[in-house]
Scaffold this motif. Structure first.
Motif, PDB file in Angstrom:
ATOM      1  N   GLU A   1       0.827  -1.215   0.000  1.00 31.53           N
ATOM      2  CA  GLU A   1       0.000   0.000   0.000  1.00 31.53           C
ATOM      3  C   GLU A   1       0.860   1.265   0.000  1.00 31.53           C
ATOM      4  OE1 GLU A   1      -3.330   0.073  -0.217  1.00 31.53           O
ATOM      5  OE2 GLU A   1      -3.334  -2.110  -0.372  1.00 31.53           O
ATOM      6  N   ASP A   2       2.155   1.116   0.224  1.00 37.64           N
ATOM      7  CA  ASP A   2       3.025   2.276   0.417  1.00 37.64           C
ATOM      8  C   ASP A   2       3.683   2.778  -0.870  1.00 37.64           C
ATOM      9  OD1 ASP A   2       4.719   0.145   0.008  1.00 37.64           O
ATOM     10  OD2 ASP A   2       6.113   0.679   1.608  1.00 37.64           O
ATOM     11  N   ARG A   3       3.080   2.552  -1.997  1.00 34.16           N
ATOM     12  CA  ARG A   3       3.646   3.013  -3.259  1.00 34.16           C
ATOM     13  C   ARG A   3       3.421   4.504  -3.423  1.00 34.16           C
ATOM     14  NH1 ARG A   3       7.235  -0.543  -3.899  1.00 34.16           N
ATOM     15  NH2 ARG A   3       6.528  -2.583  -4.529  1.00 34.16           N
ATOM     16  N   ARG A   4       4.450   5.183  -3.852  1.00 37.80           N
ATOM     17  CA  ARG A   4       4.350   6.637  -4.081  1.00 37.80           C
ATOM     18  C   ARG A   4       3.386   6.902  -5.230  1.00 37.80           C
ATOM     19  NH1 ARG A   4       9.883   9.164  -5.129  1.00 37.80           N
ATOM     20  NH2 ARG A   4       8.501  10.910  -5.503  1.00 37.80           N
ATOM     21  N   ARG A   5       2.603   7.917  -5.069  1.00 34.65           N
ATOM     22  CA  ARG A   5       1.638   8.298  -6.108  1.00 34.65           C
ATOM     23  C   ARG A   5       1.973   9.663  -6.709  1.00 34.65           C
ATOM     24  NH1 ARG A   5       0.131   3.321  -6.127  1.00 34.65           N
ATOM     25  NH2 ARG A   5      -1.369   2.637  -4.614  1.00 34.65           N
ATOM     26  N   ASP A   6       3.005  10.305  -6.171  1.00 34.39           N
ATOM     27  CA  ASP A   6       3.354  11.664  -6.608  1.00 34.39           C
ATOM     28  C   ASP A   6       4.484  11.651  -7.634  1.00 34.39           C
ATOM     29  OD1 ASP A   6       5.344  10.805  -4.882  1.00 34.39           O
ATOM     30  OD2 ASP A   6       5.557  12.737  -3.875  1.00 34.39           O
ATOM     31  N   VAL A   7       4.446  10.697  -8.554  1.00 34.66           N
ATOM     32  CA  VAL A   7       5.542  10.534  -9.495  1.00 34.66           C
ATOM     33  C   VAL A   7       5.116  10.788 -10.938  1.00 34.66           C
ATOM     34  CG1 VAL A   7       6.785   8.939  -7.994  1.00 34.66           C
ATOM     35  CG2 VAL A   7       5.097   8.036  -9.612  1.00 34.66           C
TER      36      VAL A   7
END
Length: 164
Positions: free
Chosen positions: A153-159
């Motif tokens: 669940e800890d995948r960055r989404r601001d990329v």
């Protein structure tokens, strides 16, 4: 669920060998990978002998770790071409996803590239059947996962930057 959601880096494998049928399917995935101008600038070494895998591990300082995988898949790229390193890494990525599709696990093994490209071990690639004019770009440990891994669940989404 998308295949990309299911793919995880597996670092714990059962002792069960990878079947010839699975290896054939993975080989098909590799050769069907895209490459610049269809150069197909790759060569692969597949090692199922644990004694050879352990010998390769021992060549790295500190000792490398292939996580006791029953299959070590090493990717080599031609020294010349449009984008041989990128193409070969894409082929290795195709193999990783094909592993997931077939219920196998895989993990990128970085130290193998260092060992295979080390001048002190320059005859190793030849001994493994690699033609002249190739260098190692990476390797995969492949086998049957010893446990199920959850989707993180800890995948960055601001990329992302979306330009419309």
């Amino acid at each position: 669920m998308m295949l990309a959601e299911k793919r995880r880096s597996i670092r714990s494998f059962t002792a069960e060998p990878v079947s010839h049928e699975d290896i054939s399917a993975l080989m098909k995935a590799a050769v069907l990978s895209p490459s610049a101008m269809n150069e197909q600038p790759w060569f692969f070494v597949l090692i199922t002998r644990s004694d050879i895998i352990h010998q390769i591990e021992a060549l790295h300082e500190p000792a490398g770790n292939c996580h006791d995988a029953p299959l070590l898949w090493i990717g080599f790229a031609e020294n010349e071409g449009i984008a041989p390193d990128t193409d070969t890494v894409l082929a290795l990525s195709s193999v990783m996803y094909a592993c997931t599709e077939r219920g196998l696990g895989s993990c990128w093994i970085a130290f193998v590239q260092e060992v295979m490209n080390c001048p002190a071990y320059c005859k190793l690639s030849t001994a493994l059947g690699v033609p002249e004019g190739f260098h190692c770009v990476g390797a995969l440990a492949i086998g049957h996962p010893s446990q199920e891994k959850e989707v993180p669940e800890d995948r960055r989404r601001d990329v992302f930057s979306i330009i419309s």
